[in-house]
Each structure stands twice: as C-alpha cells, then as structure tokens.
Motif scaffolding. Structure first.
Motif, PDB file in Angstrom:
ATOM      1  N   VAL A   1      35.478  44.040  46.166  1.00  0.00           N
ATOM      2  CA  VAL A   1      36.193  44.953  47.051  1.00  0.00           C
ATOM      3  C   VAL A   1      36.899  45.985  46.182  1.00  0.00           C
ATOM      4  O   VAL A   1      37.625  45.636  45.257  1.00  0.00           O
ATOM      5  N   THR A   2      36.663  47.269  46.497  1.00  0.00           N
ATOM      6  CA  THR A   2      37.300  48.374  45.791  1.00  0.00           C
ATOM      7  C   THR A   2      38.107  49.193  46.789  1.00  0.00           C
ATOM      8  O   THR A   2      37.594  49.562  47.850  1.00  0.00           O
ATOM      9  N   ILE A   3      39.361  49.450  46.474  1.00  0.00           N
ATOM     10  CA  ILE A   3      40.212  50.340  47.263  1.00  0.00           C
ATOM     11  C   ILE A   3      40.343  51.614  46.446  1.00  0.00           C
ATOM     12  O   ILE A   3      40.779  51.581  45.303  1.00  0.00           O
TER      13      ILE A   3
ATOM     14  N   THR B   1      47.012  46.897  54.821  1.00  0.00           N
ATOM     15  CA  THR B   1      47.786  45.712  55.141  1.00  0.00           C
ATOM     16  C   THR B   1      46.815  44.612  55.538  1.00  0.00           C
ATOM     17  O   THR B   1      45.992  44.800  56.435  1.00  0.00           O
ATOM     18  N   LEU B   2      46.925  43.461  54.870  1.00  0.00           N
ATOM     19  CA  LEU B   2      46.091  42.308  55.201  1.00  0.00           C
ATOM     20  C   LEU B   2      46.641  41.609  56.425  1.00  0.00           C
ATOM     21  O   LEU B   2      47.835  41.365  56.518  1.00  0.00           O
ATOM     22  N   TYR B   3      45.755  41.246  57.342  1.00  0.00           N
ATOM     23  CA  TYR B   3      46.163  40.504  58.521  1.00  0.00           C
ATOM     24  C   TYR B   3      45.626  39.082  58.510  1.00  0.00           C
ATOM     25  O   TYR B   3      45.796  38.339  59.476  1.00  0.00           O
ATOM     26  N   THR B   4      44.968  38.693  57.424  1.00  0.00           N
ATOM     27  CA  THR B   4      44.488  37.323  57.213  1.00  0.00           C
ATOM     28  C   THR B   4      44.503  37.073  55.716  1.00  0.00           C
ATOM     29  O   THR B   4      44.763  37.981  54.922  1.00  0.00           O
ATOM     30  N   ASN B   5      44.194  35.864  55.317  1.00  0.00           N
ATOM     31  CA  ASN B   5      43.980  35.598  53.897  1.00  0.00           C
ATOM     32  C   ASN B   5      42.785  36.408  53.430  1.00  0.00           C
ATOM     33  O   ASN B   5      41.884  36.725  54.212  1.00  0.00           O
ATOM     34  N   LEU B   6      42.764  36.732  52.161  1.00  0.00           N
ATOM     35  CA  LEU B   6      41.661  37.489  51.581  1.00  0.00           C
ATOM     36  C   LEU B   6      41.028  36.660  50.471  1.00  0.00           C
ATOM     37  O   LEU B   6      41.711  36.268  49.526  1.00  0.00           O
ATOM     38  N   VAL B   7      39.742  36.387  50.629  1.00  0.00           N
ATOM     39  CA  VAL B   7      38.995  35.686  49.602  1.00  0.00           C
ATOM     40  C   VAL B   7      37.857  36.593  49.185  1.00  0.00           C
ATOM     41  O   VAL B   7      37.051  37.023  50.014  1.00  0.00           O
ATOM     42  N   ILE B   8      37.799  36.904  47.897  1.00  0.00           N
ATOM     43  CA  ILE B   8      36.742  37.744  47.326  1.00  0.00           C
ATOM     44  C   ILE B   8      36.050  36.905  46.271  1.00  0.00           C
ATOM     45  O   ILE B   8      36.700  36.358  45.380  1.00  0.00           O
ATOM     46  N   SER B   9      34.728  36.804  46.360  1.00  0.00           N
ATOM     47  CA  SER B   9      34.019  35.963  45.396  1.00  0.00           C
ATOM     48  C   SER B   9      33.887  36.634  44.032  1.00  0.00           C
ATOM     49  O   SER B   9      33.726  35.961  43.029  1.00  0.00           O
ATOM     50  N   GLY B  10      33.978  37.962  43.993  1.00  0.00           N
ATOM     51  CA  GLY B  10      33.854  38.698  42.737  1.00  0.00           C
ATOM     52  C   GLY B  10      35.157  39.368  42.351  1.00  0.00           C
ATOM     53  O   GLY B  10      36.181  38.701  42.198  1.00  0.00           O
ATOM     54  N   ASP B  11      35.119  40.700  42.247  1.00  0.00           N
ATOM     55  CA  ASP B  11      36.242  41.469  41.710  1.00  0.00           C
ATOM     56  C   ASP B  11      36.990  42.246  42.789  1.00  0.00           C
ATOM     57  O   ASP B  11      36.386  42.749  43.738  1.00  0.00           O
ATOM     58  N   LEU B  12      38.298  42.376  42.604  1.00  0.00           N
ATOM     59  CA  LEU B  12      39.144  43.253  43.398  1.00  0.00           C
ATOM     60  C   LEU B  12      39.588  44.377  42.480  1.00  0.00           C
ATOM     61  O   LEU B  12      40.192  44.133  41.436  1.00  0.00           O
ATOM     62  N   THR B  13      39.279  45.618  42.886  1.00  0.00           N
ATOM     63  CA  THR B  13      39.644  46.784  42.085  1.00  0.00           C
ATOM     64  C   THR B  13      40.418  47.756  42.960  1.00  0.00           C
ATOM     65  O   THR B  13      39.930  48.167  44.012  1.00  0.00           O
ATOM     66  N   ILE B  14      41.636  48.086  42.539  1.00  0.00           N
ATOM     67  CA  ILE B  14      42.417  49.100  43.237  1.00  0.00           C
ATOM     68  C   ILE B  14      42.550  50.274  42.272  1.00  0.00           C
ATOM     69  O   ILE B  14      43.348  50.238  41.350  1.00  0.00           O
ATOM     70  N   THR B  15      41.702  51.302  42.490  1.00  0.00           N
ATOM     71  CA  THR B  15      41.730  52.475  41.614  1.00  0.00           C
ATOM     72  C   THR B  15      42.759  53.484  42.096  1.00  0.00           C
ATOM     73  O   THR B  15      43.259  54.281  41.320  1.00  0.00           O
ATOM     74  N   ALA B  16      43.066  53.452  43.396  1.00  0.00           N
ATOM     75  CA  ALA B  16      44.088  54.318  43.982  1.00  0.00           C
ATOM     76  C   ALA B  16      44.470  53.711  45.324  1.00  0.00           C
ATOM     77  O   ALA B  16      43.642  53.102  45.991  1.00  0.00           O
ATOM     78  N   GLY B  17      45.724  53.856  45.719  1.00  0.00           N
ATOM     79  CA  GLY B  17      46.174  53.295  46.979  1.00  0.00           C
ATOM     80  C   GLY B  17      46.932  51.998  46.778  1.00  0.00           C
ATOM     81  O   GLY B  17      47.306  51.645  45.660  1.00  0.00           O
ATOM     82  N   SER B  18      47.150  51.269  47.890  1.00  0.00           N
ATOM     83  CA  SER B  18      47.927  50.033  47.802  1.00  0.00           C
ATOM     84  C   SER B  18      47.379  48.982  48.760  1.00  0.00           C
ATOM     85  O   SER B  18      46.674  49.292  49.713  1.00  0.00           O
ATOM     86  N   LEU B  19      47.759  47.733  48.499  1.00  0.00           N
ATOM     87  CA  LEU B  19      47.361  46.585  49.316  1.00  0.00           C
ATOM     88  C   LEU B  19      48.597  45.733  49.557  1.00  0.00           C
ATOM     89  O   LEU B  19      49.249  45.304  48.610  1.00  0.00           O
ATOM     90  N   ASP B  20      48.925  45.496  50.831  1.00  0.00           N
ATOM     91  CA  ASP B  20      50.121  44.765  51.220  1.00  0.00           C
ATOM     92  C   ASP B  20      49.710  43.483  51.942  1.00  0.00           C
ATOM     93  O   ASP B  20      48.858  43.513  52.830  1.00  0.00           O
TER      94      ASP B  20
END
Length: 171
Positions: free
Chosen positions: A124-126, A134-153
């Motif tokens: 998942v890339t943001i 904004t997450l409304y559930t748990n987040l499970v990613i089997s690979g990579d989480l990349t936040i190049t710009a923006g935010s995750l709450d």
C-alpha cells in the motif's frame, strides 16, 4: 463521475469493457472518474487484473473477490458508489486473491476500510501531499507500507492496529 459495477458477463478480464456496467455513459473499463463496485462475485467471474487499474474509489462488497495478479489499483479520489455521505477511497468487505497492490493518490481527507474477509493487500502506497487517511478497521498489509506524501491516522481511541509484513517507509 460514474458508478462502474463489475458484472463479469464475458470473462475474468478487468480490462474488458463488456464485464462492466457503467451508469450514465457507455459501459467501459474503469477510469479515475469512476466509483468502482465489485459486488458479490460468488455467482460471477472474478475480476482479474492483467495490468494496473485506475479508479476514483473502490468498494468490494461482501463475497466480492478481486484477483490481483501482482498489479496496482491506483485510487484517485473517494466515493461510496451510492451517492451517500460516508466517503471512502477504499472500502473492502470482500476478498483479495493473489498479490494486489494499492497506490492511493486521493487529494483529500478520506476513510479506509481495507480489512475484508479474506486475503490482504500486498503493498500500500499513500502518495499525495494533501492526503489525510483515517483507518476505520485494522490494517493488515502482507508486503510494504509506503507513505511518500500525506498522512495515515488510526483514529484516536479506536484501537485500530496496523500490521505490516514487509517494510514501512515514511518520506
């Protein structure tokens, strides 16, 4: 903007226009202007990506399955496919099969529900400076989480957890 709903009437190919029912325009392969809905596919062909796909928003309903094939779905906006007020960039109540990546470029504050009932998004890339997810559930990613710009709450007080099987990169 159109709502583009998978009907799988021809085959499993995401890139076949005849597999989609598009409101207000000629049926087409989803574009970045479409709120895409994957309905219950238990009696339909499952949509399978053979290349990267573009959508405005993605809703996978209960028992809906998307087969990733190692490709990205690039999300450019938010919606809910019904004209309601609860807008999501991605709302997954269904099934992810194979390797499916999300590249989220939504230029707004939006919601995510990526949990589904089976399978996970691989990477998942943001990637937009004004994006505030904004997450409304748990987040499970089997690979990579990349936040190049923006935010995750994770929503303060909600106890939503983020589990990443690979690497987390914050730019």
């Amino acid at each position: 903007m159109a709502v583009n709903t998978w009907d799988g009437s021809t085959d499993t190919d995401w890139d076949t226009a005849a597999n989609w029912t598009t409101t207000g325009v000629t049926d087409r392969v989803p574009t970045d202007a479409d709120d895409v809905i994957i309905p219950d596919t238990s009696a339909l062909n499952n949509p399978t990506l053979g290349a990267n796909g573009n959508v405005k928003s993605l809703t996978i309903q209960a028992n809906g399955t998307v087969v990733g094939g190692g490709y990205d779905i690039i999300v450019h906006g938010e919606g809910d496919g019904s004209g309601g007020t609860d807008l999501y960039a991605v709302k997954n109540d269904g099934i992810i099969s194979g390797n499916l990546d999300l590249d989220i470029r939504t230029a707004a504050a939006t919601r995510y529900d990526l949990a589904g009932t089976s399978g996970t998004f691989r990477n998942v890339t943001i990637n937009h400076s004004s994006h505030a997810a904004t997450l409304y559930t748990n987040l499970v990613i089997s690979g990579d989480l990349t936040i190049t710009a923006g935010s995750l709450d994770t929503r303060s007080g909600s106890n939503n957890a983020i589990t990443v099987g690979g690497t987390t990169t914050l730019a």
